[in-house]
Design a protein around this motif. Structure first.
Motif, PDB file in Angstrom:
ATOM      1  N   THR A 177      34.463   2.263 -40.377  1.00  0.00           N
ATOM      2  CA  THR A 177      35.083   3.485 -40.906  1.00  0.00           C
ATOM      3  C   THR A 177      34.173   4.698 -40.741  1.00  0.00           C
ATOM      4  OG1 THR A 177      34.241   2.921 -43.121  1.00  0.00           O
ATOM      5  CG2 THR A 177      36.535   2.316 -42.610  1.00  0.00           C
ATOM      6  N   ALA A 178      32.875   4.474 -40.561  1.00  0.00           N
ATOM      7  CA  ALA A 178      31.955   5.594 -40.339  1.00  0.00           C
ATOM      8  C   ALA A 178      32.384   6.417 -39.124  1.00  0.00           C
ATOM      9  CB  ALA A 178      30.529   5.079 -40.143  1.00  0.00           C
ATOM     10  N   ALA A 179      32.996   5.759 -38.132  1.00  0.00           N
ATOM     11  CA  ALA A 179      33.459   6.478 -36.938  1.00  0.00           C
ATOM     12  C   ALA A 179      34.538   7.489 -37.299  1.00  0.00           C
ATOM     13  CB  ALA A 179      33.983   5.483 -35.899  1.00  0.00           C
ATOM     14  N   LEU A 180      35.446   7.119 -38.231  1.00  0.00           N
ATOM     15  CA  LEU A 180      36.481   8.050 -38.679  1.00  0.00           C
ATOM     16  C   LEU A 180      35.856   9.284 -39.329  1.00  0.00           C
ATOM     17  CD1 LEU A 180      39.253   5.860 -40.410  1.00  0.00           C
ATOM     18  CD2 LEU A 180      39.254   6.788 -38.105  1.00  0.00           C
ATOM     19  N   PHE A 181      34.917   9.036 -40.226  1.00  0.00           N
ATOM     20  CA  PHE A 181      34.324  10.145 -40.978  1.00  0.00           C
ATOM     21  C   PHE A 181      33.473  11.043 -40.077  1.00  0.00           C
ATOM     22  CE2 PHE A 181      35.172   7.030 -44.349  1.00  0.00           C
ATOM     23  CZ  PHE A 181      35.917   7.821 -45.203  1.00  0.00           C
ATOM     24  N   LYS A 185      34.318  15.000 -39.797  1.00  0.00           N
ATOM     25  CA  LYS A 185      33.350  16.034 -40.162  1.00  0.00           C
ATOM     26  C   LYS A 185      33.090  17.002 -39.005  1.00  0.00           C
ATOM     27  CE  LYS A 185      31.257  13.145 -43.715  1.00  0.00           C
ATOM     28  NZ  LYS A 185      30.096  12.334 -44.149  1.00  0.00           N
ATOM     29  N   ARG A 186      33.195  16.518 -37.776  1.00  0.00           N
ATOM     30  CA  ARG A 186      33.100  17.418 -36.630  1.00  0.00           C
ATOM     31  C   ARG A 186      34.306  18.367 -36.586  1.00  0.00           C
ATOM     32  NH1 ARG A 186      29.411  16.431 -32.551  1.00  0.00           N
ATOM     33  NH2 ARG A 186      28.220  14.475 -32.712  1.00  0.00           N
ATOM     34  N   ILE A 187      35.486  17.813 -36.881  1.00  0.00           N
ATOM     35  CA  ILE A 187      36.702  18.636 -36.874  1.00  0.00           C
ATOM     36  C   ILE A 187      36.618  19.730 -37.925  1.00  0.00           C
ATOM     37  CG2 ILE A 187      39.198  18.592 -37.295  1.00  0.00           C
ATOM     38  CD1 ILE A 187      39.215  15.744 -36.141  1.00  0.00           C
ATOM     39  N   VAL A 188      36.103  19.393 -39.104  1.00  0.00           N
ATOM     40  CA  VAL A 188      35.997  20.370 -40.190  1.00  0.00           C
ATOM     41  C   VAL A 188      35.104  21.538 -39.795  1.00  0.00           C
ATOM     42  CG1 VAL A 188      35.131  20.701 -42.544  1.00  0.00           C
ATOM     43  CG2 VAL A 188      36.514  18.697 -42.009  1.00  0.00           C
ATOM     44  N   CYS A 189      34.121  21.293 -38.937  1.00  0.00           N
ATOM     45  CA  CYS A 189      33.243  22.373 -38.473  1.00  0.00           C
ATOM     46  C   CYS A 189      33.946  23.298 -37.484  1.00  0.00           C
ATOM     47  CB  CYS A 189      32.000  21.780 -37.810  1.00  0.00           C
ATOM     48  SG  CYS A 189      30.908  20.895 -38.944  1.00  0.00           S
ATOM     49  N   LEU A 317      38.536  26.519 -52.101  1.00  0.00           N
ATOM     50  CA  LEU A 317      39.180  25.208 -51.965  1.00  0.00           C
ATOM     51  C   LEU A 317      39.342  24.769 -50.515  1.00  0.00           C
ATOM     52  CD1 LEU A 317      41.904  25.521 -54.743  1.00  0.00           C
ATOM     53  CD2 LEU A 317      39.809  24.151 -54.817  1.00  0.00           C
ATOM     54  N   VAL A 318      39.498  25.722 -49.599  1.00  0.00           N
ATOM     55  CA  VAL A 318      39.763  25.352 -48.204  1.00  0.00           C
ATOM     56  C   VAL A 318      38.543  25.532 -47.295  1.00  0.00           C
ATOM     57  CG1 VAL A 318      42.199  25.937 -48.464  1.00  0.00           C
ATOM     58  CG2 VAL A 318      40.636  27.644 -47.522  1.00  0.00           C
ATOM     59  N   ARG A 319      37.430  26.011 -47.835  1.00  0.00           N
ATOM     60  CA  ARG A 319      36.261  26.223 -46.991  1.00  0.00           C
ATOM     61  C   ARG A 319      35.714  24.874 -46.500  1.00  0.00           C
ATOM     62  NH1 ARG A 319      31.841  28.047 -51.647  1.00  0.00           N
ATOM     63  NH2 ARG A 319      31.550  25.948 -52.539  1.00  0.00           N
ATOM     64  N   ALA A 320      34.956  24.947 -45.413  1.00  0.00           N
ATOM     65  CA  ALA A 320      34.454  23.730 -44.779  1.00  0.00           C
ATOM     66  C   ALA A 320      33.586  22.902 -45.728  1.00  0.00           C
ATOM     67  CB  ALA A 320      33.667  24.097 -43.518  1.00  0.00           C
ATOM     68  N   GLN A 321      32.734  23.577 -46.533  1.00  0.00           N
ATOM     69  CA  GLN A 321      31.835  22.823 -47.427  1.00  0.00           C
ATOM     70  C   GLN A 321      32.612  21.977 -48.427  1.00  0.00           C
ATOM     71  OE1 GLN A 321      31.736  26.178 -46.662  1.00  0.00           O
ATOM     72  NE2 GLN A 321      29.831  27.042 -47.492  1.00  0.00           N
ATOM     73  N   THR A 322      33.737  22.498 -48.926  1.00  0.00           N
ATOM     74  CA  THR A 322      34.522  21.755 -49.918  1.00  0.00           C
ATOM     75  C   THR A 322      35.202  20.552 -49.282  1.00  0.00           C
ATOM     76  OG1 THR A 322      34.882  23.803 -51.158  1.00  0.00           O
ATOM     77  CG2 THR A 322      36.315  21.947 -51.670  1.00  0.00           C
ATOM     78  N   THR A 323      35.734  20.728 -48.075  1.00  0.00           N
ATOM     79  CA  THR A 323      36.358  19.599 -47.385  1.00  0.00           C
ATOM     80  C   THR A 323      35.313  18.562 -46.986  1.00  0.00           C
ATOM     81  OG1 THR A 323      38.084  21.071 -46.539  1.00  0.00           O
ATOM     82  CG2 THR A 323      37.854  18.939 -45.471  1.00  0.00           C
ATOM     83  N   GLN A 324      34.159  19.023 -46.487  1.00  0.00           N
ATOM     84  CA  GLN A 324      33.074  18.102 -46.142  1.00  0.00           C
ATOM     85  C   GLN A 324      32.640  17.287 -47.354  1.00  0.00           C
ATOM     86  OE1 GLN A 324      31.615  17.399 -43.273  1.00  0.00           O
ATOM     87  NE2 GLN A 324      31.622  19.152 -41.903  1.00  0.00           N
TER      88      GLN A 324
END
Length: 342
Positions: A177-181, A185-189, A317-324
């Motif tokens: 599952t680490a591959a999913l995350f 996390k790359r997408i969120v950036c 709420l939608v910033r990258a840091q919060t999603t990360q």
């Protein structure tokens, strides 16, 4: 039966371009690409028997090929979904019904004991449809991990009502599952991203029946530090708190209110306190790092809610840091890094 492990991310219409021009080149993976135009019809009874059992039933059409699918109740943890899935290919030339699912084609073991399959067959009807273009990227990594990245753009329709579909799904085909995350996390950036907890079926039910009223559940939100507590108790409570945070975050972005802001503040404080307690009972660097990031989010939330600035609240709420941070929490609860220290 297949058992899918999937992470759903909500984004905007630019995602397809960003995936192809920026993301794929960063992943160092072999990529097999396909585009499909999918139409799905979802079924239930007038009294919503399937929804009451957390079951999804659909027929999917793609270029005159049809498949009926049954998704039964599974587990969800902060946007990571794990559900049993049963698929049956349909052949119209063999006089198989491609308009209404034939429930006996699924194994009897797939159904809960509380459902009479023949009675259900007589009552099911089409509730809503989805129409979307799907771009599929099968990613094969040198370490053996295989992940299917899917970008869906379209809509859910019921009668004259519709809601957009604009989401990325990451499904683990093989490996960790680490591959999913790592991919998420790359997408969120690269893109504005929030975590998706509702399936397309849930969007359709909400369109038909209205969104369920979100209630703030009262339960023990902080586990004591001065007594021995099993790790599973922390995992259970933190999962509830994270899902509550995601639920109320989505709600306040739709309908701003001071009450929702106060609920989110209470949930964030409970997350901070419980991660502190968790790391006290089970010392672990991952838990401590998440605890520090949560404290920063609590401080930021206090500032924007004191100002009662709707735009600033939305941005936090939608910033990258919060999603990360949410991805970090889910990954931690799934991978359990504290176990190596026990």
């Amino acid at each position: 039966m297949e058992y899918e492990i999937e992470l759903k991310l909500l984004t905007n219409e630019k995602a397809g371009e960003v995936i192809e021009k920026k993301l794929l080149s960063q992943l160092n993976a072999s990529v097999t690409q396909e585009t499909q135009r999918l139409t799905n019809h979802y079924f239930d009874t007038p009294d919503r028997t399937l929804r009451q059992h957390d079951i999804g039933l659909r027929i999917r059409g793609n270029n005159q090929k049809f498949e009926q699918t049954l998704k039964t109740a599974g587990k969800s943890m902060g946007g990571l979904h794990q559900r049993p899935e049963y698929n049956v290919q349909l052949d119209g030339s063999k006089k198989q019904n491609v308009d209404v699912p034939t429930l006996r084609l699924f194994p009897l073991s797939a159904w809960p004991n509380t459902i009479d399959v023949d009675d259900l067959q007589a009552k099911i009807e089409t509730l809503f449809t989805t129409h979307f273009e799907r771009r599929i990227y099968l990613l094969t990594f040198s370490d053996g991990n295989i992940v299917e990245l899917v970008w869906d753009l379209g809509e859910v329709t019921s009668g004259n009502k519709s809601v957009p579909i604009c989401e990325i799904e990451l499904e683990l085909k093989k490996g960790s599952t680490a591959a999913l995350f790592n991919i998420a996390k790359r997408i969120v950036c690269l893109l504005p991203i929030t975590i998706g907890n509702d399936s397309k079926a849930a969007l359709g039910y909400n369109l038909c029946d209205g969104s369920p009223v979100k209630k703030f559940e009262q339960y023990q939100q902080i586990l004591p530090k001065n007594m021995q507590i099993e790790a599973e108790e922390f995992v259970r409570l933190l999962t509830f708190l994270l899902q509550d945070f995601q639920m109320f975050s989505a709600e306040i972005r739709r309908h701003h209110s001071l009450k929702l802001a106060a609920n989110i503040k209470q949930i964030l404080n409970a997350l901070v306190d419980n991660f502190e307690g968790f790391s006290h009972h089970f010392p672990c660097s991952s838990l401590k790092l998440i605890h520090m990031k949560l404290k920063t989010l609590v401080d930021d939330w206090f500032l924007v809610t004191q100002q009662n600035d709707k735009n600033a609240i939305h941005d936090v709420l939608v910033r990258a840091q919060t999603t990360q941070l949410q991805l970090d929490i889910v990954q931690c609860l799934v991978e359990r890094p504290w176990s190596s220290n026990i």
